[in-house]
Design a protein around this motif. Structure first.
Motif, short mmCIF file in Angstrom:
data_model
loop_
_atom_site.label_atom_id
_atom_site.label_comp_id
_atom_site.label_asym_id
_atom_site.label_seq_id
_atom_site.Cartn_x
_atom_site.Cartn_y
_atom_site.Cartn_z
N LEU A 84 14.07 -5.60 1.47
CA LEU A 84 13.01 -6.60 1.31
C LEU A 84 13.18 -7.72 2.33
N LYS A 85 14.40 -8.13 2.57
CA LYS A 85 14.65 -9.17 3.58
C LYS A 85 14.22 -8.66 4.96
N TYR A 86 14.50 -7.36 5.20
CA TYR A 86 14.08 -6.74 6.47
C TYR A 86 12.54 -6.80 6.59
N CYS A 87 11.83 -6.49 5.50
CA CYS A 87 10.36 -6.52 5.52
C CYS A 87 9.85 -7.92 5.85
N GLN A 88 10.62 -8.93 5.48
CA GLN A 88 10.15 -10.31 5.63
C GLN A 88 10.56 -10.94 6.97
N GLU A 89 11.44 -10.26 7.69
CA GLU A 89 11.88 -10.82 8.98
C GLU A 89 10.77 -10.79 10.03
N GLU A 90 10.86 -11.73 11.00
CA GLU A 90 9.92 -11.75 12.12
C GLU A 90 10.39 -10.75 13.17
N ASP A 91 9.53 -9.81 13.56
CA ASP A 91 9.84 -8.92 14.67
C ASP A 91 8.54 -8.31 15.19
N LYS A 92 8.08 -8.82 16.33
CA LYS A 92 6.78 -8.40 16.87
C LYS A 92 6.72 -6.89 17.09
N ALA A 93 7.80 -6.33 17.63
CA ALA A 93 7.78 -4.91 18.01
C ALA A 93 7.49 -4.01 16.81
N THR A 94 7.95 -4.40 15.64
CA THR A 94 7.74 -3.56 14.45
C THR A 94 6.73 -4.18 13.49
N ASN A 95 5.93 -5.13 14.00
CA ASN A 95 4.87 -5.73 13.18
C ASN A 95 5.34 -6.46 11.94
N ARG A 96 6.59 -6.90 11.96
CA ARG A 96 7.08 -7.66 10.82
C ARG A 96 6.87 -9.14 11.04
N PRO A 97 6.72 -9.91 9.99
CA PRO A 97 6.87 -9.54 8.58
C PRO A 97 5.71 -8.68 8.08
N TYR A 98 6.04 -7.80 7.14
CA TYR A 98 4.99 -7.03 6.46
C TYR A 98 4.34 -7.91 5.40
N SER A 99 3.18 -7.46 4.93
CA SER A 99 2.53 -8.17 3.82
C SER A 99 3.02 -7.62 2.49
N SER A 100 3.16 -8.52 1.54
CA SER A 100 3.52 -8.10 0.19
C SER A 100 2.23 -7.90 -0.60
N ARG A 101 2.05 -6.73 -1.19
CA ARG A 101 0.84 -6.44 -1.97
C ARG A 101 1.25 -5.70 -3.24
N TYR A 102 1.09 -6.32 -4.39
CA TYR A 102 1.47 -5.66 -5.64
C TYR A 102 0.45 -5.99 -6.72
N ILE A 103 -0.31 -4.96 -7.09
CA ILE A 103 -1.31 -5.14 -8.14
C ILE A 103 -0.64 -5.00 -9.51
N GLY A 104 0.35 -4.12 -9.56
CA GLY A 104 0.99 -3.84 -10.85
C GLY A 104 0.26 -2.76 -11.60
N SER A 105 -0.65 -2.09 -10.90
CA SER A 105 -1.34 -0.93 -11.44
C SER A 105 -1.06 0.17 -10.42
N GLY A 106 -0.15 1.08 -10.79
CA GLY A 106 0.44 1.99 -9.81
C GLY A 106 -0.58 2.78 -8.99
N VAL A 107 -1.60 3.32 -9.66
CA VAL A 107 -2.57 4.13 -8.92
C VAL A 107 -3.29 3.28 -7.87
N ALA A 108 -3.62 2.05 -8.24
CA ALA A 108 -4.33 1.18 -7.30
C ALA A 108 -3.42 0.81 -6.12
N ASP A 109 -2.16 0.48 -6.40
CA ASP A 109 -1.24 0.14 -5.32
C ASP A 109 -1.03 1.34 -4.39
N ILE A 110 -0.88 2.51 -4.99
CA ILE A 110 -0.58 3.69 -4.18
C ILE A 110 -1.81 4.17 -3.43
N HIS A 111 -2.98 4.04 -4.05
CA HIS A 111 -4.22 4.41 -3.36
C HIS A 111 -4.42 3.53 -2.12
N ARG A 112 -4.22 2.24 -2.28
CA ARG A 112 -4.36 1.33 -1.13
C ARG A 112 -3.35 1.68 -0.04
#
Ligand code: AHM
Ligand code: MG
Length: 337
Positions: A224-252
């Motif tokens: 998770l810390k890796y996801c939040q780090e700044e790194d242009k080459a790998t498009n980080r930081p990533y966005s955090s997206r959590y609906i808490g409804s598994g099908v909706a999160d996985i569909h997106r």
């Protein structure tokens, strides 16, 4: 009108299975019918008295919402009427439901389902879903048995989900790619809207309940810390997206690219999600779409099923992201997976 309905698509695809007699096609049709009925009820959930909890608890010890029961009943009724399965396993039922009827006598399949996943979201108008997984029966005849379900995910013959969202969609695979159908309410038909779905190899979103952070394995914390780090080459930081409804999160995430993680926690040492009717079908779909699904260490679909309601940790999504998360798990948490 240039649309292909689910029915037309299924008939066309039957040619992919030269020895099949159409049972699987009819089973998918039954799922489509039940999905439309459940969708109708989910759509008017705010209007009628089906909100709130029934006061009962299900076998997982969670409070049951009325729509869960309704969806469970509708799918069971559709499968019984269709006659293509000899047993049903459902998140809502402690034991399997063997089917002993004239029309299901020669049924070749069993089906496992979570009839309404994410149902704690119904009261707040957030998307929910149905997940299903189909296996060939192992028993020879009569009603299906528990053993018929005790198979690895690699043995699935079909799997998919229905998402009751801003549109209702049915997304499924029979092992030849993933196709998505959107319900056109004006004609009451699922129409092919997302042919041959592929998930991006790289994604920019991660989905996890970060409220449990303190209880995560170190590999997940570090990832998770890796996801939040700044790194242009790998498009980080990533966005955090959590609906808490598994099908909706996985569909997106399937469409946009991303990783969904429900790891072990100190409170739930086996994770929360169920292998048979949540993780395996979603794993089959994501693999068919070019993604990956693992426990953080092993491939989900190869885990032996020893209990109907067995739980497993889940890392699912874009292949590069799952690989990266697994690197962190191997380095910091190998013993946990
Ligand atoms: P459910 O089958 O009881 O609805 O639980 C499964 C749901 C998933 O839809 C969702 O991804 C997850 O549980 C959310 O759990 P949490 O609230 O612990 O983040
Ligand atoms: Mg569920």
């Amino acid at each position: 009108m240039n649309v292909k309905t689910l029915g037309q698509f299924i008939i066309e695809k039957q040619a992919d299975f030269p020895y099949a007699k159409g049972e699987l096609s009819r089973l998918l049709r039954d799922i489509g019918i039940a999905a439309k009925i459940v969708n109708r009820e989910v759509n008017k959930a705010g209007l009628v008295d089906i909100l709130g909890e029934t006061g009962e608890t299900n076998i997982q010890g969670e409070r049951v919402k009325k729509l869960d029961i309704y969806a469970n009943e509708q799918f069971i009724a559709a499968f019984k009427a269709g006659g293509e399965v000899c047993a049903i396993a459902s998140e809502e039922n402690d034991d399997i439901i063997p089917i002993d009827s004239e029309i299901s006598k020669s049924a070749k399949y069993v089906i496992a389902m979570d009839p309404l996943d994410g149902s704690s979201n119904i009261d707040v108008n957030v998307s929910v879903g149905t997940i299903f997984s189909v296996y060939r029966r192992l028993s020879l005849s009569g009603p299906g048995t528990l053993e018929d379900f005790m198979q690895r995910g690699t043995e699935q013959v079909a799997a998919g989900y229905v998402i009751y969202g801003s549109s209702c969609m049915l997304v499924y695979t029979t092992g030849k790619g993933v196709n998505g159908f959107t319900l056109d309410p004006s004609i009451g038909e699922f129409c092919l809207s997302h042919p041959n779905m592929q998930t991006p190899k790289e994604g920019k979103m991660y989905s996890i309940n970060e409220g449990n952070y303190l209880h995560f394995p170190d590999g997940v914390k570090k990832y998770l810390k890796y996801c939040q780090e700044e790194d242009k080459a790998t498009n980080r930081p990533y966005s955090s997206r959590y609906i808490g409804s598994g099908v909706a999160d996985i569909h997106r995430n399937l469409i946009k690219g991303g990783i969904y993680i429900y790891p072990t926690t100190t409170k739930s040492p086996n994770g929360k999600l169920r292998l048979l009717y949540e993780c395996n079908p979603l794993a089959y779909l994501i693999e068919q779409a070019g993604g990956k699904a693992t426990t953080g260490g092993k491939r989900i679909m190869e885990i032996p099923l020893t209990e109907l309601h067995q739980r497993t940790p889940l890392f699912l999504g874009s292949s590069s992201m799952v690989d990266k998360a697994m690197e962190f798990m191997a380095k910091y948490s190998l013993e946990k997976v």
